[in-house]
Write a protein that holds these residues in place. Sequence first.
Motif, PDB file in Angstrom:
ATOM      1  N   THR A  84       4.528  10.923   1.582  1.00 19.47           N
ATOM      2  CA  THR A  84       4.410   9.536   0.920  1.00 19.47           C
ATOM      3  C   THR A  84       4.352   8.654   2.176  1.00 19.47           C
ATOM      4  O   THR A  84       5.267   8.558   2.642  1.00 19.47           O
TER       5      THR A  84
ATOM      6  N   THR B 254       3.823   4.554   3.352  1.00 21.72           N
ATOM      7  CA  THR B 254       3.830   3.153   3.055  1.00 21.72           C
ATOM      8  C   THR B 254       3.350   2.509   4.384  1.00 21.72           C
ATOM      9  O   THR B 254       3.594   3.104   5.241  1.00 21.72           O
ATOM     10  N   GLU B 255       3.514   1.246   4.110  1.00 20.89           N
ATOM     11  CA  GLU B 255       3.263   0.431   5.318  1.00 20.89           C
ATOM     12  C   GLU B 255       4.431   0.250   6.341  1.00 20.89           C
ATOM     13  O   GLU B 255       4.500  -0.018   7.357  1.00 20.89           O
TER      14      GLU B 255
ATOM     15  N   LYS C 134       0.948  -1.187   0.111  1.00 23.61           N
ATOM     16  CA  LYS C 134      -0.056  -0.063  -0.030  1.00 23.61           C
ATOM     17  C   LYS C 134       0.800   1.307  -0.007  1.00 23.61           C
ATOM     18  O   LYS C 134       1.866   1.514   0.574  1.00 23.61           O
ATOM     19  N   LYS C 135       0.510   2.244  -0.755  1.00 23.27           N
ATOM     20  CA  LYS C 135       1.213   3.521  -0.886  1.00 23.27           C
ATOM     21  C   LYS C 135       0.282   4.499  -1.156  1.00 23.27           C
ATOM     22  O   LYS C 135      -0.702   4.426  -1.794  1.00 23.27           O
TER      23      LYS C 135
END
Length: 139
Positions: free
Chosen positions: A53, A55-56, A2-3
């Motif tokens: 940004t 992410t996980e 995911k992002k």
Amino acid sequence: MKKLVFRIPATALLAAGLIAICVTPVAWAIPGLQALYVIPAGYAWWVVRNRTTVTESELVARGVFGSTTVKWEDVKSIRLVQKGWLKAVKQDDTEVTLPAVRFMHLPALSVVSGGRVPDPTVPDEVAEEVEEESVESEK
């Protein structure tokens, strides 16, 4: 993986164009005042460059002159700043400003972070029920 990227809306570039139009009569009145065009150009650069940004595994906060990468393990909390962007508080109590991330983005931040950031829109009772169901399903 995911992002999610948080940016300043591109419509903000319209303001840079408007500033350039407004500066034009003054900039060409006296030689050397063309340097005033630096103002709308700098603002446009700020709009295009600032982003966060997520992410996980990490947060990347990119500003005008550089970027800061923070692993989720190093994040102690997310601080709400009155009239501003959110800030990630690291384990050593230093803060990293998260450009373009506001309070309304917390639910999306919660999803992408894998629940590391609690979703304030979910009532505590519902969150507890979901937690209990996930524990039972793991057994």
